[in-house]
Design a protein around this motif. Structure first.
Motif, PDB file in Angstrom:
ATOM      1  N   GLY A  10       0.801  -1.230   0.000  1.00 31.97           N
ATOM      2  CA  GLY A  10       0.000   0.000   0.000  1.00 31.97           C
ATOM      3  C   GLY A  10       0.827   1.270   0.000  1.00 31.97           C
ATOM      4  O   GLY A  10       1.906   1.310  -0.574  1.00 31.97           O
ATOM      5  N   LYS A  11       0.283   2.279   0.696  1.00 33.56           N
ATOM      6  CA  LYS A  11       0.908   3.619   0.687  1.00 33.56           C
ATOM      7  C   LYS A  11       2.279   3.619   1.379  1.00 33.56           C
ATOM      8  O   LYS A  11       3.141   4.416   1.086  1.00 33.56           O
ATOM      9  N   GLY A  12       2.451   2.743   2.344  1.00 36.02           N
ATOM     10  CA  GLY A  12       3.753   2.666   3.006  1.00 36.02           C
ATOM     11  C   GLY A  12       3.883   3.531   4.237  1.00 36.02           C
ATOM     12  O   GLY A  12       4.999   3.807   4.695  1.00 36.02           O
ATOM     13  N   SER A  13       2.773   3.969   4.835  1.00 29.69           N
ATOM     14  CA  SER A  13       2.895   4.846   6.013  1.00 29.69           C
ATOM     15  C   SER A  13       3.537   4.107   7.195  1.00 29.69           C
ATOM     16  O   SER A  13       4.286   4.697   7.968  1.00 29.69           O
ATOM     17  N   ASN A  14       3.293   2.800   7.307  1.00 31.04           N
ATOM     18  CA  ASN A  14       3.943   2.041   8.390  1.00 31.04           C
ATOM     19  C   ASN A  14       5.435   1.877   8.119  1.00 31.04           C
ATOM     20  O   ASN A  14       6.259   2.013   9.023  1.00 31.04           O
ATOM     21  N   LEU A  15       5.781   1.600   6.867  1.00 32.31           N
ATOM     22  CA  LEU A  15       7.196   1.489   6.497  1.00 32.31           C
ATOM     23  C   LEU A  15       7.893   2.817   6.808  1.00 32.31           C
ATOM     24  O   LEU A  15       8.956   2.852   7.440  1.00 32.31           O
ATOM     25  N   ALA A  83       3.595  -5.238   6.539  1.00 29.81           N
ATOM     26  CA  ALA A  83       3.025  -3.919   6.848  1.00 29.81           C
ATOM     27  C   ALA A  83       2.103  -3.534   5.700  1.00 29.81           C
ATOM     28  O   ALA A  83       2.450  -2.747   4.814  1.00 29.81           O
ATOM     29  N   GLY A  84       0.947  -4.180   5.692  1.00 25.55           N
ATOM     30  CA  GLY A  84      -0.004  -3.896   4.628  1.00 25.55           C
ATOM     31  C   GLY A  84       0.112  -4.825   3.443  1.00 25.55           C
ATOM     32  O   GLY A  84      -0.435  -4.563   2.372  1.00 25.55           O
ATOM     33  N   ILE A 104       1.037  -6.437  11.144  1.00 27.31           N
ATOM     34  CA  ILE A 104       0.235  -5.457  11.873  1.00 27.31           C
ATOM     35  C   ILE A 104      -1.155  -5.439  11.264  1.00 27.31           C
ATOM     36  O   ILE A 104      -1.307  -5.355  10.041  1.00 27.31           O
ATOM     37  N   HIS A 105      -2.154  -5.595  12.136  1.00 25.56           N
ATOM     38  CA  HIS A 105      -3.542  -5.642  11.685  1.00 25.56           C
ATOM     39  C   HIS A 105      -4.287  -4.464  12.307  1.00 25.56           C
ATOM     40  O   HIS A 105      -4.126  -4.196  13.509  1.00 25.56           O
ATOM     41  N   PRO A 106      -5.144  -3.789  11.499  1.00 25.45           N
ATOM     42  CA  PRO A 106      -5.789  -2.565  11.996  1.00 25.45           C
ATOM     43  C   PRO A 106      -7.078  -2.809  12.786  1.00 25.45           C
ATOM     44  O   PRO A 106      -8.082  -2.120  12.585  1.00 25.45           O
ATOM     45  N   LEU A 172      -4.680   4.106  12.404  1.00 23.24           N
ATOM     46  CA  LEU A 172      -3.370   4.225  11.724  1.00 23.24           C
ATOM     47  C   LEU A 172      -2.362   4.947  12.622  1.00 23.24           C
ATOM     48  O   LEU A 172      -1.194   4.556  12.680  1.00 23.24           O
ATOM     49  N   GLU A 175      -1.117   2.382  14.901  1.00 19.28           N
ATOM     50  CA  GLU A 175      -0.202   1.463  14.207  1.00 19.28           C
ATOM     51  C   GLU A 175       1.206   2.049  14.144  1.00 19.28           C
ATOM     52  O   GLU A 175       2.208   1.346  14.353  1.00 19.28           O
TER      53      GLU A 175
HETATM   54  C1  GRF Z   1      -2.439  -0.595   7.541  1.00 22.57           C
HETATM   55  O1  GRF Z   1      -3.693  -0.134   7.974  1.00 22.57           O
HETATM   56  C2  GRF Z   1      -2.168  -1.946   8.125  1.00 22.57           C
HETATM   57  O2  GRF Z   1      -2.734  -2.156   9.403  1.00 22.57           O
HETATM   58  C3  GRF Z   1      -2.835  -2.853   7.155  1.00 22.57           C
HETATM   59  O3  GRF Z   1      -2.598  -2.278   5.880  1.00 22.57           O
HETATM   60  C4  GRF Z   1      -2.422  -0.887   6.042  1.00 22.57           C
HETATM   61  C5  GRF Z   1      -1.105  -0.512   5.427  1.00 22.57           C
HETATM   62  O4  GRF Z   1      -1.016   0.846   5.361  1.00 22.57           O
HETATM   63  N1  GRF Z   1      -2.306  -4.189   7.250  1.00 22.57           N
HETATM   64  P1  GRF Z   1       0.398   1.483   4.902  1.00 22.57           P
HETATM   65  O5  GRF Z   1       0.725   0.921   3.536  1.00 22.57           O
HETATM   66  O6  GRF Z   1       1.417   1.094   5.928  1.00 22.57           O
HETATM   67  O7  GRF Z   1       0.134   2.972   4.874  1.00 22.57           O
END
Ligand code: GRF
Length: 202
Positions: A10-15, A83-84, A104-106, A172, A175
């Motif tokens: 995804g967008k990578g905000s956790n990364l 992470a997504g 990681i699960h939201p 988020l 997270e």
């Molecule tokens: C997060 O909400 C995570 O919990 C889920 O996918 C999403 C990933 O978001 N598993 P990001 O790519 O880290 O922004």
């Protein structure tokens, strides 16, 4: 030094949040793996983090999981962080990195988890359930979606939200605190599995 590899879709905000928060002398993001070119992959490229595209089919330019295992063992990858990442990790990969893959699960597992429960699907289900709290869960990955032993959870009040989007925003933020916290505890060797529970030593 803890060598981590992030799996993203995804967008990578956790990364991004982990990249910014990790003490650089203790935790390294050695590679990013994805099933597609996404925002998280762009972030990796911009920050000169090696990227591996992976596919279970024989797609040109993509690694298959057997090749990916060989590449990650060369690093060597010590902790795999989902992470997504939206694909189920194949059984042979789970076996190769037993107890060294986290996700990681939201939401607050075991509620609102399982196949198809990702992104806004989760937050819509939580909103429609009338629940007053939600949150995030970091858990070990096994061969079933969102099923492995829970390592850490953090809740957030959602009693006054107007819709699932507000839940997504609040979760988020949680997270972005919880994931780097847990990975730092791995780096400090403070995660202990005790039968079916996981303890985080002080
Ligand atoms: C997060 O909400 C995570 O919990 C889920 O996918 C999403 C990933 O978001 N598993 P990001 O790519 O880290 O922004």
């Amino acid at each position: 030094m803890l060598n981590t590899v992030f799996f993203v879709s995804g967008k990578g905000s956790n990364l991004k949040s982990c990249y910014e928060k990790f003490p650089k002398d203790k935790i390294r993001i050695c590679a990013v793996v994805s099933n597609k070119k996404c925002g998280a992959v762009q972030f990796a490229v911009q920050n000169e983090i090696p990227v591996f595209l992976v596919s279970s089919e024989n797609q040109t330019g993509f690694f298959n999981y057997e090749e990916l295992i060989r590449q990650l063992k060369k690093i060597p990858a010590e902790l795999i962080v989902l992470a997504g990442f939206l694909k189920l990790i194949p059984d042979n990969f789970v076996d190769e990195f037993e107890s060294r893959i986290i996700n990681i699960h939201p939401a607050l597992l075991p509620s609102f988890g399982g196949e198809g429960m990702y992104g806004m699907n989760v937050h819509k289900a939580v909103f429609d359930s009338s629940a007053k709290i939600s949150g995030a869960t970091v858990h070990f990955v096994d061969k079933i979606y969102d099923h492995g032993k829970i390592i850490a959870q953090k809740s957030v009040d959602i009693s006054n939200v107007g819709g699932p989007e507000e839940i997504a925003e609040r979760v988020l933020d949680i997270e972005h605190e919880l994931l780097p916290f847990v990975i730092q505890k791995f780096a400090e060797k403070k995660i202990v599995i005790n039968h079916n529970r996981v303890l985080i030593a002080e």
